[in-house]
Scaffold this active site. Structure first.
Site, PDB file in Angstrom:
ATOM      1  N   ALA A 179       0.794  -1.224   0.000  1.00 51.36           N
ATOM      2  CA  ALA A 179       0.000   0.000   0.000  1.00 51.36           C
ATOM      3  C   ALA A 179       0.825   1.272   0.000  1.00 51.36           C
ATOM      4  O   ALA A 179       0.338   2.325  -0.424  1.00 51.36           O
ATOM      5  CB  ALA A 179      -0.948  -0.001   1.203  1.00 51.36           C
ATOM      6  N   GLY A 227      -2.236   5.534  -1.677  1.00 53.43           N
ATOM      7  CA  GLY A 227      -2.924   6.092  -2.838  1.00 53.43           C
ATOM      8  C   GLY A 227      -4.001   5.180  -3.394  1.00 53.43           C
ATOM      9  O   GLY A 227      -5.137   5.598  -3.641  1.00 53.43           O
ATOM     10  N   LYS A 228      -3.651   3.900  -3.599  1.00 50.26           N
ATOM     11  CA  LYS A 228      -4.632   2.960  -4.136  1.00 50.26           C
ATOM     12  C   LYS A 228      -5.637   2.537  -3.063  1.00 50.26           C
ATOM     13  O   LYS A 228      -6.779   2.191  -3.375  1.00 50.26           O
ATOM     14  CB  LYS A 228      -3.928   1.745  -4.743  1.00 50.26           C
ATOM     15  CG  LYS A 228      -3.179   2.083  -6.026  1.00 50.26           C
ATOM     16  CD  LYS A 228      -2.597   0.850  -6.672  1.00 50.26           C
ATOM     17  CE  LYS A 228      -1.883   1.228  -7.959  1.00 50.26           C
ATOM     18  NZ  LYS A 228      -0.708   2.101  -7.721  1.00 50.26           N
ATOM     19  N   ASP A 238       1.934  -3.035   4.202  1.00 51.87           N
ATOM     20  CA  ASP A 238       3.195  -2.649   3.574  1.00 51.87           C
ATOM     21  C   ASP A 238       4.324  -3.091   4.491  1.00 51.87           C
ATOM     22  O   ASP A 238       4.137  -3.198   5.710  1.00 51.87           O
ATOM     23  CB  ASP A 238       3.257  -1.135   3.342  1.00 51.87           C
ATOM     24  CG  ASP A 238       4.361  -0.745   2.370  1.00 51.87           C
ATOM     25  OD1 ASP A 238       4.090  -0.713   1.152  1.00 51.87           O
ATOM     26  OD2 ASP A 238       5.495  -0.497   2.818  1.00 51.87           O
ATOM     27  N   ASP A 254       0.708  -3.894  -5.827  1.00 51.39           N
ATOM     28  CA  ASP A 254       1.454  -2.872  -6.574  1.00 51.39           C
ATOM     29  C   ASP A 254       2.917  -3.094  -6.207  1.00 51.39           C
ATOM     30  O   ASP A 254       3.443  -2.488  -5.279  1.00 51.39           O
ATOM     31  CB  ASP A 254       0.969  -1.470  -6.177  1.00 51.39           C
ATOM     32  CG  ASP A 254       1.582  -0.386  -7.045  1.00 51.39           C
ATOM     33  OD1 ASP A 254       2.388  -0.718  -7.930  1.00 51.39           O
ATOM     34  OD2 ASP A 254       1.280   0.793  -6.823  1.00 51.39           O
ATOM     35  N   CYS A 276       4.821  -0.025 -11.946  1.00 46.21           N
ATOM     36  CA  CYS A 276       5.037   1.180 -12.749  1.00 46.21           C
ATOM     37  C   CYS A 276       6.328   1.004 -13.546  1.00 46.21           C
ATOM     38  O   CYS A 276       7.090   1.941 -13.739  1.00 46.21           O
ATOM     39  CB  CYS A 276       5.071   2.435 -11.888  1.00 46.21           C
ATOM     40  SG  CYS A 276       6.234   2.396 -10.514  1.00 46.21           S
TER      41      CYS A 276
END
Length: 443
Positions: free
Chosen positions: A249, A253-254, A272, A319, A372
């Site tokens: 996390a 943001g998500k 996280d 992510d 990303c």
């Protein structure tokens, strides 16, 4: 600030970044410690700093050429980059340098003999030179040029887009209002905005306004989030009442986006490896009006808790930590801080993380893997390796989810979402959605 003081600030920041600092964090810390620097001066310093970072390969090529440095030499000094930029881009002459590099308080130290030679020999030279290697011209690391050329099928515009300025995107907080209302509020507060093309929540802002001063931001109506990142959360297709895990996390943001999709109903867990990063999400969650989220650090203290959650979650979003190659236009300094060995290490870590996260997914639930990064070895290859080891999962084509969840024309074809700055106007993102199959009977 006098012009010389601004240049000294840029030189100090370049030195900080060269010694391992991260540009955004270094600039924020520098200005925070010097609150006497006005907003116009901060803007001027930051603008030149990031411009130099975007021109680093070409500036270094010129410095090495003029000073006859070998290719194996350490990177040029920060001052040399600054001096080269002032000549090649701003066309400074010797007298202008002598006026600013005079050693006065807060000014750069006087020029050395080598720096005077650099100035004299760079005079009237263009920034771009036909003898520059391709990786230098396109400002990408030498090790990555071949990979990216193959990935983009020799499309020079795609390479060039990785070094352009990124737009400022905001995500509408559905817990507060819809996009049209958010855009009207932003316009009333003096911003020029437009609807972004892919995410039904995305608002693209002209320029770089001080968002911290806006009521729309303080009231949680909007959050800063690249449009590509918004699409990751939308493709998770989290629904009210579900159990959802944001496995990596970060600062949330998500998590914020997932909470809005869930309408604050159900269970949302932000986890996280860094408890400190999770703490930064607290204020953001409060401002956004989120009250169905809890935080769980991925540490030894909570290991038993995670084991007890096996097979309980409808959605697990990963992510994953990655090279960040898709965000180079926002973080031009980061491209020079990684190499092939780092990519290899990240691949191992990504496979470990997705395997661990998959244990939390219930039968019929979905595992959403995103990075990303634009490198296939961190994306398609990671998914292929996972599926080979976990035959109980199958791919859900993003085109299918897009049609059901968003309903507009999907920006890609095929199973996975792969976005690029040139083609889609977003950061480079990859997303794969995997579903856990029902168990088959052996009797």
């Amino acid at each position: 600030m006098k012009p010389g003081a601004r240049l000294q600030a840029v030189a100090e920041l370049l030195e900080d970044i060269a010694s391992g600092g991260v540009a955004d964090a270094a600039a924020s810390r520098y200005f925070r410690e010097r609150r006497y620097i006005g907003s116009k001066d901060r803007s001027s310093v930051a603008e030149r700093l990031f411009a130099i970072l975007r021109r680093r390969a070409r500036l270094d090529w010129w410095v090495n050429r003029i000073l006859e440095r070998s290719p194996d030499s350490p990177p040029p000094a920060a001052r040399h980059r600054l001096i080269a930029d002032l000549i090649l881009v701003d066309n400074w002459g010797m007298q202008k340098f002598l006026d600013s590099f005079d050693g006065e308080k807060h000014h750069p130290a006087p020029l050395s003999r080598a720096e005077k030679t650099l100035i004299e020999k760079l005079a009237d030279q263009p920034l771009d030179h036909p003898e520059m290697p391709r990786w230098v011209r396109f400002e990408v690391p030498e090790w990555a040029e071949g990979k990216l050329t193959e990935l983009f099928e020799n499309d020079d515009a795609e390479l060039a887009a990785l070094n352009e300025n990124a737009p400022l995107d905001l995500r509408t907080n559905r817990l507060k209002c819809d996009r049209d209302a958010a855009m009207e509020a932003l316009k009333e507060q003096g911003l020029t905005v437009e609807a972004a093309p892919w995410s039904p929540l995305a608002i693209r802002v002209e320029g770089r306004p001080a968002l911290g001063n806006l009521p729309a931001f303080h009231e949680g109506i909007v959050e800063v989030q690249d449009e590509g990142s918004q699409l990751v959360a939308l493709l998770a297709d989290a629904k009210p009442g579900q159990w959802v895990m944001d496995y990596c996390a970060g600062a949330g943001g998500k998590t914020l986006a997932l909470a809005a999709e869930m309408e604050n109903k159900g269970r949302l867990v932000a986890s996280d490896i860094s408890a400190k990063r999770l703490m930064r999400a607290v204020e953001r969650l409060r401002r956004a009006g989120v009250h169905n989220a809890e935080r769980r650090p991925l540490d030894g203290e909570h290991a038993q808790w995670f084991k007890r959650q096996a097979g309980k979650f409808d959605r697990v979003v990963v992510d994953a930590p990655c090279s960040g190659t898709g965000t180079w236009r926002r973080n031009p300094d980061m491209k020079w801080k990684i190499g092939p060995e780092d990519i290899a290490e990240l691949q191992v870590k990504q496979r470990e993380i997705i395997a661990a996260a998959s244990k939390l997914v219930k039968t019929g639930g979905r595992l959403v893997y995103a990075t990303c990064s634009i490198l296939p070895e961190e994306n398609e290859q990671t998914i292929a390796g996972f599926l080979a080891d976990h035959p109980d999962f199958q791919v859900v084509p993003v085109t299918k989810i897009w049609a059901e969840r968003i309903g507009t024309e999907c920006p890609v074809e095929g199973d996975f979402l792969r976005l690029s700055p040139k083609k889609h106007g977003t950061d480079g993102f990859f997303t794969a959605v995997l579903e856990k199959k029902p168990q088959t009977s052996t009797t």
